[in-house]
Scaffold this motif. Structure first.
Motif, PDB file in Angstrom:
ATOM      1  N   ALA A  91      41.383  44.028  41.191  1.00 32.71           N
ATOM      2  CA  ALA A  91      40.875  44.133  39.817  1.00 32.71           C
ATOM      3  C   ALA A  91      41.670  45.153  39.018  1.00 32.71           C
ATOM      4  O   ALA A  91      42.005  44.928  37.844  1.00 32.71           O
ATOM      5  N   GLN A  92      42.001  46.284  39.644  1.00 28.45           N
ATOM      6  CA  GLN A  92      42.761  47.308  38.929  1.00 28.45           C
ATOM      7  C   GLN A  92      44.164  46.819  38.605  1.00 28.45           C
ATOM      8  O   GLN A  92      44.663  47.027  37.490  1.00 28.45           O
ATOM      9  N   GLY A 140      31.985  37.820  44.710  1.00 24.92           N
ATOM     10  CA  GLY A 140      30.668  38.300  44.291  1.00 24.92           C
ATOM     11  C   GLY A 140      30.746  39.632  43.572  1.00 24.92           C
ATOM     12  O   GLY A 140      30.063  39.850  42.558  1.00 24.92           O
ATOM     13  N   LEU A 141      31.575  40.527  44.070  1.00 29.98           N
ATOM     14  CA  LEU A 141      31.749  41.835  43.414  1.00 29.98           C
ATOM     15  C   LEU A 141      32.367  41.665  42.030  1.00 29.98           C
ATOM     16  O   LEU A 141      31.995  42.366  41.082  1.00 29.98           O
ATOM     17  N   TRP A 142      33.311  40.752  41.898  1.00 28.57           N
ATOM     18  CA  TRP A 142      33.934  40.518  40.592  1.00 28.57           C
ATOM     19  C   TRP A 142      32.963  39.890  39.596  1.00 28.57           C
ATOM     20  O   TRP A 142      33.003  40.171  38.409  1.00 28.57           O
ATOM     21  N   GLU A 143      32.080  39.017  40.093  1.00 28.98           N
ATOM     22  CA  GLU A 143      31.242  38.216  39.201  1.00 28.98           C
ATOM     23  C   GLU A 143      29.916  38.870  38.838  1.00 28.98           C
ATOM     24  O   GLU A 143      29.286  38.458  37.860  1.00 28.98           O
ATOM     25  N   HIS A 171      38.670  36.382  33.432  1.00 27.14           N
ATOM     26  CA  HIS A 171      37.266  35.997  33.573  1.00 27.14           C
ATOM     27  C   HIS A 171      37.176  34.570  34.097  1.00 27.14           C
ATOM     28  O   HIS A 171      37.879  33.683  33.605  1.00 27.14           O
ATOM     29  N   PRO A 172      36.348  34.304  35.112  1.00 26.13           N
ATOM     30  CA  PRO A 172      35.444  35.260  35.752  1.00 26.13           C
ATOM     31  C   PRO A 172      36.141  36.197  36.723  1.00 26.13           C
ATOM     32  O   PRO A 172      35.601  37.241  37.055  1.00 26.13           O
ATOM     33  N   ALA A 194      38.508  28.548  46.242  1.00 24.13           N
ATOM     34  CA  ALA A 194      39.882  28.660  45.749  1.00 24.13           C
ATOM     35  C   ALA A 194      40.121  27.906  44.456  1.00 24.13           C
ATOM     36  O   ALA A 194      39.520  26.857  44.199  1.00 24.13           O
ATOM     37  N   ALA A 195      41.034  28.451  43.670  1.00 27.67           N
ATOM     38  CA  ALA A 195      41.567  27.736  42.510  1.00 27.67           C
ATOM     39  C   ALA A 195      42.793  26.937  42.889  1.00 27.67           C
ATOM     40  O   ALA A 195      43.177  26.009  42.173  1.00 27.67           O
TER      41      ALA A 195
END
Length: 312
Positions: A91-92, A140-143, A171-172, A194-195
């Motif tokens: 995320a960072q 889950g932590l990201w969302e 996002h998300p 997965a995307a």
């Protein structure tokens, strides 16, 4: 077709080598720069000097020293990092890049590497159990919405009342890439999380079977298979002359006959034709593995003479 540059820095390349390659890839118009996530050289021709570089520290640096190109791992090992810390790290770096990061995540496979760095290397079943928990926990932590808490209780990992911060720029969340040759767990995890699905170093026939399995796994859970990007990764050696091809084959450090049979090797027209066979299967993104990171002319040639043939 999107062309991405993929490299293996553990074979003996510094951060500066990777920066030069990433910048040239950006200048040439490639879609992304990806690197492996390994700490130990895997070839008998490399002494590994100057030593390994951590993938996410490297990508954080590249995030600030590039402007457009996307960045990621193919793939990070679930055995290397705690998932809550990995979620924070990715995320960072995504924030540092302005939303250009993608996370490739796998179960881990290189046992000697784990021994060399004192990392736990459980059996295959356990590694896939950990991978599944990591995928659920990281996403889950990201969302989890800002201001709310995230709790996860698994067999291998637990977090309690985590704020799930920082949030990534995308996002998300950054796209998740899963790859591999597994017949059951890999397709199921791909369909769920997965995307993108990546077929690593496989023939056209093997790749077709892998794509069929992940499409079927998507259908089984009610996901439209068209929402999954299909990609492949292959060693890539392109030359404008036979002598140039031979020089790059030698620099790669593996048996030339094997590479000619199993990799993307030849003139720009020949390599474009080989990529076209994968495109017929539904592949829209190719990761071109470049081993010699000092050979920046290689990228120039691919951008000038291979890429245009894939867009006409």
């Amino acid at each position: 077709m999107q062309l991405r540059i993929f490299t293996e820095p553990q074979e003996g390349n510094s951060y500066d080598h990777q920066l030069a390659l990433a910048r040239r890839a950006e200048e040439c118009g490639f879609d992304a720069f990806f690197r492996s996530d390994h700490y130990l050289a895997q070839t008998d021709w490399s002494d590994g000097l100057p030593g390994p570089t951590d993938s996410w520290i490297t990508l954080a640096g590249l995030a600030r020293e590039t402007r457009r190109i996307r960045l990621g791992t193919l793939v990070s090992s679930a055995t290397f990092r705690d998932p809550a810390v990995l979620a924070l790290t990715v995320a960072q770096v995504d924030l540092m890049s302005g939303g250009r990061v993608e996370l490739g995540l796998g179960a881990g496979w290189f046992e000697a590497e784990h021994r060399a760095f004192g990392l736990d290397f459980p059996d295959t079943v356990t590694r896939f159990e950990r991978l599944e928990e990591q995928l659920e926990m990281i996403t889950g932590l990201w969302e989890v919405p800002v201001g709310e808490k995230y709790t996860f209780t698994g067999q291998h990992y637990q977090v309690t009342d985590s704020p799930g911060l920082p949030k990534p720029a995308q996002h998300p969340h950054p796209p998740v890439i899963i790859g591999g040759k597994g017949k059951a767990r890999t397709p199921a995890l791909t369909a769920e999380y997965a995307a993108e699905f990546n077929a690593p170093f496989t023939s056209v026939e093997e790749t077709a079977a892998l794509y069929d399995r992940v499409r079927a796994a998507c259908t089984a859970i009610g996901r439209d298979p068209a929402t999954l990007t299909l990609s492949m990764a292959h060693a890539t050696i392109v030359g404008s002359t036979d002598a140039e091809v031979e020089r790059r084959l030698t620099a790669y450090g593996k048996d030339a006959a094997h590479l000619r049979e199993h990799a993307l090797v030849g003139s720009p027209a020949q390599v474009a034709d080989q990529l076209g066979r994968y495109a017929e299967l539904g592949m829209t993104r190719a990761y071109l593995q470049i081993i010699d990171q000092t050979d920046l002319d290689h990228l120039d040639l691919i951008a000038a003479e291979v890429a245009p043939q894939l867009t006409t």
